[in-house]
Design a protein around this motif. Structure first.
Motif, PDB file in Angstrom:
ATOM      1  N   ARG A   2       2.189   1.377  -4.566  1.00  0.00           N
ATOM      2  CA  ARG A   2       1.221   1.279  -3.626  1.00  0.00           C
ATOM      3  C   ARG A   2       0.989   2.870  -3.071  1.00  0.00           C
ATOM      4  O   ARG A   2      -0.355   3.048  -2.843  1.00  0.00           O
ATOM      5  CB  ARG A   2       1.504   0.266  -2.242  1.00  0.00           C
ATOM      6  CG  ARG A   2       1.485  -1.020  -2.983  1.00  0.00           C
ATOM      7  CD  ARG A   2       1.855  -2.081  -1.910  1.00  0.00           C
ATOM      8  NE  ARG A   2       1.539  -3.308  -2.314  1.00  0.00           N
ATOM      9  CZ  ARG A   2       2.548  -4.318  -1.654  1.00  0.00           C
ATOM     10  NH1 ARG A   2       3.188  -4.143  -0.617  1.00  0.00           N
ATOM     11  NH2 ARG A   2       2.272  -5.444  -2.261  1.00  0.00           N
ATOM     12  N   GLY A  34      -1.776  -1.968  -8.147  1.00  0.00           N
ATOM     13  CA  GLY A  34      -1.971  -2.665  -6.879  1.00  0.00           C
ATOM     14  C   GLY A  34      -1.014  -3.607  -6.726  1.00  0.00           C
ATOM     15  O   GLY A  34      -0.492  -4.031  -5.347  1.00  0.00           O
ATOM     16  N   ASP A  35      -0.280  -4.194  -7.731  1.00  0.00           N
ATOM     17  CA  ASP A  35       0.385  -5.415  -7.566  1.00  0.00           C
ATOM     18  C   ASP A  35       2.186  -4.998  -7.378  1.00  0.00           C
ATOM     19  O   ASP A  35       2.945  -5.858  -7.417  1.00  0.00           O
ATOM     20  CB  ASP A  35       0.278  -6.299  -8.788  1.00  0.00           C
ATOM     21  CG  ASP A  35      -0.940  -6.835  -8.858  1.00  0.00           C
ATOM     22  OD1 ASP A  35      -1.542  -7.096  -7.667  1.00  0.00           O
ATOM     23  OD2 ASP A  35      -1.366  -7.339  -9.927  1.00  0.00           O
ATOM     24  N   ASP A  43      -7.255   5.291  -4.913  1.00  0.00           N
ATOM     25  CA  ASP A  43      -8.391   4.723  -4.507  1.00  0.00           C
ATOM     26  C   ASP A  43      -9.078   5.593  -3.628  1.00  0.00           C
ATOM     27  O   ASP A  43     -10.247   5.413  -3.895  1.00  0.00           O
ATOM     28  CB  ASP A  43      -7.847   3.680  -3.654  1.00  0.00           C
ATOM     29  CG  ASP A  43      -8.991   2.540  -3.249  1.00  0.00           C
ATOM     30  OD1 ASP A  43      -9.560   2.157  -4.080  1.00  0.00           O
ATOM     31  OD2 ASP A  43      -9.055   2.351  -1.948  1.00  0.00           O
ATOM     32  N   LEU A  99      -5.789   1.525 -11.258  1.00  0.00           N
ATOM     33  CA  LEU A  99      -5.837   1.001 -10.021  1.00  0.00           C
ATOM     34  C   LEU A  99      -5.364  -0.540 -10.045  1.00  0.00           C
ATOM     35  O   LEU A  99      -4.648  -0.906  -9.396  1.00  0.00           O
ATOM     36  CB  LEU A  99      -7.263   1.071  -9.438  1.00  0.00           C
ATOM     37  CG  LEU A  99      -7.440   2.369  -8.763  1.00  0.00           C
ATOM     38  CD1 LEU A  99      -8.963   2.339  -8.410  1.00  0.00           C
ATOM     39  CD2 LEU A  99      -6.768   2.649  -7.622  1.00  0.00           C
ATOM     40  N   ASP A 100      -5.789  -1.256 -11.044  1.00  0.00           N
ATOM     41  CA  ASP A 100      -5.358  -2.561 -11.154  1.00  0.00           C
ATOM     42  C   ASP A 100      -3.855  -2.777 -11.486  1.00  0.00           C
ATOM     43  O   ASP A 100      -3.105  -3.493 -10.881  1.00  0.00           O
ATOM     44  CB  ASP A 100      -6.181  -3.370 -12.238  1.00  0.00           C
ATOM     45  CG  ASP A 100      -7.752  -3.383 -11.898  1.00  0.00           C
ATOM     46  OD1 ASP A 100      -7.818  -3.347 -10.788  1.00  0.00           O
ATOM     47  OD2 ASP A 100      -8.610  -3.654 -12.888  1.00  0.00           O
ATOM     48  N   ARG A 131      -1.337   4.239  -5.742  1.00  0.00           N
ATOM     49  CA  ARG A 131      -2.575   3.645  -5.701  1.00  0.00           C
ATOM     50  C   ARG A 131      -3.379   3.900  -4.559  1.00  0.00           C
ATOM     51  O   ARG A 131      -4.743   4.192  -4.864  1.00  0.00           O
ATOM     52  CB  ARG A 131      -2.458   2.193  -5.458  1.00  0.00           C
ATOM     53  CG  ARG A 131      -3.626   1.214  -5.914  1.00  0.00           C
ATOM     54  CD  ARG A 131      -3.289  -0.239  -5.421  1.00  0.00           C
ATOM     55  NE  ARG A 131      -4.644  -0.928  -6.195  1.00  0.00           N
ATOM     56  CZ  ARG A 131      -5.992  -0.854  -5.741  1.00  0.00           C
ATOM     57  NH1 ARG A 131      -6.308  -0.436  -4.469  1.00  0.00           N
ATOM     58  NH2 ARG A 131      -6.787  -1.809  -6.271  1.00  0.00           N
ATOM     59  N   ALA A 132      -2.926   4.184  -3.369  1.00  0.00           N
ATOM     60  CA  ALA A 132      -3.850   4.567  -2.217  1.00  0.00           C
ATOM     61  C   ALA A 132      -4.539   6.051  -2.510  1.00  0.00           C
ATOM     62  O   ALA A 132      -5.674   6.345  -2.182  1.00  0.00           O
ATOM     63  CB  ALA A 132      -3.016   4.633  -0.994  1.00  0.00           C
TER      64      ALA A 132
END
Length: 765
Positions: A284, A278-279, A291, A274-275, A287-288
């Motif tokens: 993204r 995220g950037d 999450d 996840l980390d 990542r969503a």
């Protein structure tokens, strides 16, 4: 199981009678829980099943027990196992009840399926078969990981038929039938088993939707541009085990201690992943999706890591999976196994203190078990709670209720410890199985990231470039390379351009290119590499070229090589025509077609006529087509049809030897250098010499330009030129003279004299 290949089972039900019936197909992979539904038209059943690559096919059992002809044909082509199932399992009402009970629902509408969906009978029959074979005692928990069926539509993917799948050598080579040397093997940079399986699926199912393709390209570009991100992502993803199959084994009660610990360690990578994502804007969406899984999978991973040791045994026969301090009953059993001597020493001291018998001993032997030994001198001090067990010459042996209880605990401690570990292990597996859906989604995300990171690694290592996908029937590849041969040959491989559908300086946009040139000069490699570059672009992968603009395609067709199907009564030429007919019936202006030597296997006139008509038909369709041929007469089509162009593969003759240049350039050629190639192949010299003599006697001239003016002399014949059909033999010297005669000015005597002179010249040696 092969970690890099899916192990699918499909149930096939033909919806009508006859050889041309459409089919409903349910496909499941028991090891991961994937479950999809398909409906294929009659002409696509074989092609789509070839893409799925099943290991086993279920079909409706016949009354006579004979495999139906349609199913038998699938088996012959796919080489998989078959299982006949009772017809009632395919009955719509029974199949629907099976699905409802398995998923615990009243309707399948929540899965996006109507109760009268024509694919449901096959799906219900498949689930019933899995229940019968995997949970024969009715324990449906064993199939808890089987996801709800998901409808797959063909419109979202580029269609690749079985012939093209084989000809392009996507997942195995034609010569060996092995993965080594295939496109799949060449692009395989994945670090997880899940990614390896997904890579094959992406190659067999390229996307058609530009936005979805660009989303993948954006991720590849982001990883490619950031080496730190690439290394961190590879390390994090590479530490994740085959979560999909581990989840399946836990649900089916087949998991091992190492599976469970691997699952916990894999879920431990979730925060780090996840980390990383995220950037990065392009990442993204992934990542969503991750999450959304944290609440379900975070506690599961923590529980497994807290409960299990880091280095587990391969099985539970000897225990050793659960940490100390986790369970009181397990700790007690283990203590009895490891500290029996300490307990006996403490118990002996306590008895000495209580009885005042200093010589009292607590011992053990295999025959009588645990005992308390007291010499005859102190027999009068023995408490009433001691029960005599054995009399010796100088002593008596006794047993007490406490010692008997201890004996029972010690002798059963190992089995109790193993039983308790099994209970705790099963509980963890049940907890994991309850999160099967979340684990499946986690596995999907990891697999996608693994493949995209692999694409970026290939692009960085081998200089692949991002293609531009456009919504137009164009193909513009600059300095393209064949992905497999480029890797094998390195700098020796000669890159080439390919431009179709792009207007040239005169405004002419050719959609069909006729490619001529010598054998072994690289025509087949060239047309294959163009198809592969287009295919890779539709998967989201960068391509082996300096630049590429590729209009989206709906289908990729190939007709390459010669093969027969004697078992089905089809000759080589029949197979060729069948495959060509499939192309002509289904090609559209959005299709990409590569053809190699159409028209072989029959008479020259028949073959040329067919090749000519096929080329004209494809030109009319507007499909982007590469047509390699030795029928040089076809090159005149470029003068007759505006969207046909000529290309040729260059070669040079030096000291009676042929030198292949492997460059594809505009224009046509009328040389095939067949005798030179035969020499390279080792044909005997005397045979080559005779072939050369025959070639010289058959020299003809083929006109490619405009007709010669009346009376113009024929050009000198070119030795070694292709023997054409639409040709004229080299004129005798008297013919030009005869053509120049003005008959109306001749007197009868002049005419007689002219005829005599010409006759003498013809008869002259």
């Amino acid at each position: 199981l092969d970690e890099g290949r899916a192990n699918r089972i499909v149930a096939v039900q033909f919806l009508e009678s006859g050889d041309h019936a459409a089919a409903a197909v349910a496909c499941a992979e028991l090891s991961t829980g994937a479950f999809t539904l398909h409906r294929f038209d009659a002409d696509r059943v074989v092609d789509e099943l070839a893409r799925l690559g099943p290991s086993e096919i279920l079909y409706v059992e016949t009354a006579d027990g004979v495999v139906p002809r349609r199913v038998g044909r699938l088996v012959d082509l796919l080489g998989c196992a078959t299982t006949a199932r009772p017809a009632w399992t395919f009955r719509p009402s029974d199949a629907l009840d099976t699905l409802r009970r398995h998923y615990g629902v009243q309707t399948l509408a929540g899965f996006g399926l109507d109760d009268d969906d024509r694919s449901l009978p096959a799906a219900g029959a498949l689930v019933r078969y899995l229940q019968d074979t995997q949970s024969p005692h009715g324990d449906d928990r064993r199939l808890a990981h089987l996801r709800p069926p998901r409808r797959e539509t063909a419109e979202q993917y580029v269609m690749i038929d079985a012939t093209s799948l084989r000809s392009l050598e996507l997942d195995r080579t034609l010569r060996t039938g092995q993965v080594a040397g295939s496109v799949l093997n060449t692009l395989q940079r994945c670090t997880t088993a899940m990614g390896k399986r997904l890579l094959r699926q992406w190659l067999c199912y390229p996307l058609r939707e530009i936005d979805a393709i660009r989303a993948r390209q954006d991720v590849v570009a982001a990883i490619l541009a950031d080496r730190t991100l690439a290394d961190a992502l590879a390390g994090t993803v590479g530490a994740i085990q085959d979560v999909a199959r581990i989840a399946g084994r836990t649900a089916m009660r087949r998991a091992t201690p190492r599976d469970l610990v691997a699952l916990g360690a894999s879920l431990d990578r979730l925060p780090a992943l996840l980390d990383l994502l995220g950037d990065v804007p392009a990442l993204r969406p992934w990542r969503a999706r991750l999450d959304a899984l944290v609440d379900a999978l975070g506690p599961l991973g923590a529980t497994i890591r807290r409960t299990c040791v880091e280095h587990p045994p391969s099985h539970l026969r000897d225990g050793g999976l659960i940490r100390d301090g986790i369970d009181e009953a397990l700790d007690e059993a283990r203590t009895l196994q490891t500290d029996a001597h300490g307990w006996l020493a403490r118990y002996q001291k306590r008895l000495i203190d209580e009885t005042a018998i200093p010589s009292l001993k607590v011992g053990y032997n295999r025959v009588f078990g645990y005992y308390i030994e007291i010499t005859h001198v102190h027999v009068d001090k023995v408490p009433a709670t001691f029960n005599r067990k054995q009399t010796l010459k100088n002593a008596e042996r006794y047993i007490t209720p406490d010692l008997k209880t201890f004996e029972e605990k010690v002798t059963t401690a190992q089995s109790r410890a193993l039983d308790r570990e099994r209970d705790l292990f099963d509980g963890l597996c049940d907890t994991a199985a309850a999160q099967a859906e979340a684990l499946g989604r986690f596995a999907d995300i990891v697999a996608e990231l693994d493949v995209l990171a692999g694409f970026a690694d290939v692009a960085r290592r081998f200089n692949y470039r991002r293609p531009e996908l456009v919504d137009a029937p164009v193909l513009d590849i600059r300095q393209g390379r064949h992905p497999v041969l480029d890797r094998l040959l390195g700098e020796r491989f000669v890159p080439n351009d390919c431009v179709l559908g792009v207007p040239d300086e005169s405004g002419r946009a050719g959609s069909l290119a006729l490619i001529t040139g010598p054998n072994m000069a690289g025509k087949s490699t060239y047309i294959r590499q163009v198809a592969l570059i287009a295919l890779l672009a539709h998967t989201g992968c960068f391509v082996p070229a300096e630049a590429a603009t590729i209009g989206t395609v709906d289908r990729i067709f190939t007709r390459i090589g010669a093969s027969d199907e004697i078992h089905s009564g089809q000759s080589t030429f029949m197979v060729e025509m069948t495959e060509t007919a499939n192309i002509l019936h289904h090609a559209t202006a959005r299709s990409l077609i590569i053809l190699d030597e159409i028209g072989r296997g029959t008479s020259t006139l028949d073959g040329l006529s067919l090749a000519w008509a096929i080329a004209e038909t494809l030109a009319e369709t507007g499909s982007r087509t590469l047509f390699a041929t030795h029928y040089h007469e076809l090159t005149t089509l470029a003068e007759q049809v505006s969207n046909v162009t000529n290309l040729h593969v260059t070669a040079r003759e030096w000291q009676d030897e042929i030198v292949f240049i492997y460059r594809v350039l505009p224009g046509a050629t009328n040389r095939s250098y067949g005798i030179h190639v035969a020499r390279i192949a080792g044909v005997p010299t005397r045979t080559l010499r005779r072939a050369t003599e025959l070639l010289d006697s058959l020299v003809v001239h083929t006109e490619h330009g405009s007709p010669r003016p009346a009376g113009a002399a024929a050009p000198a014949p070119e030795r070694g030129a292709q023997l054409g059909l639409f040709t004229e033999y080299v004129e005798h010297p008297v013919v030009p003279e005869l053509r120049a005669v003005q008959i109306e000015r001749l007197t009868p005597l002049d005419a007689f004299d002219l005829l005599r002179r010409l006759r003498d010249r013809v008869d002259a040696p």
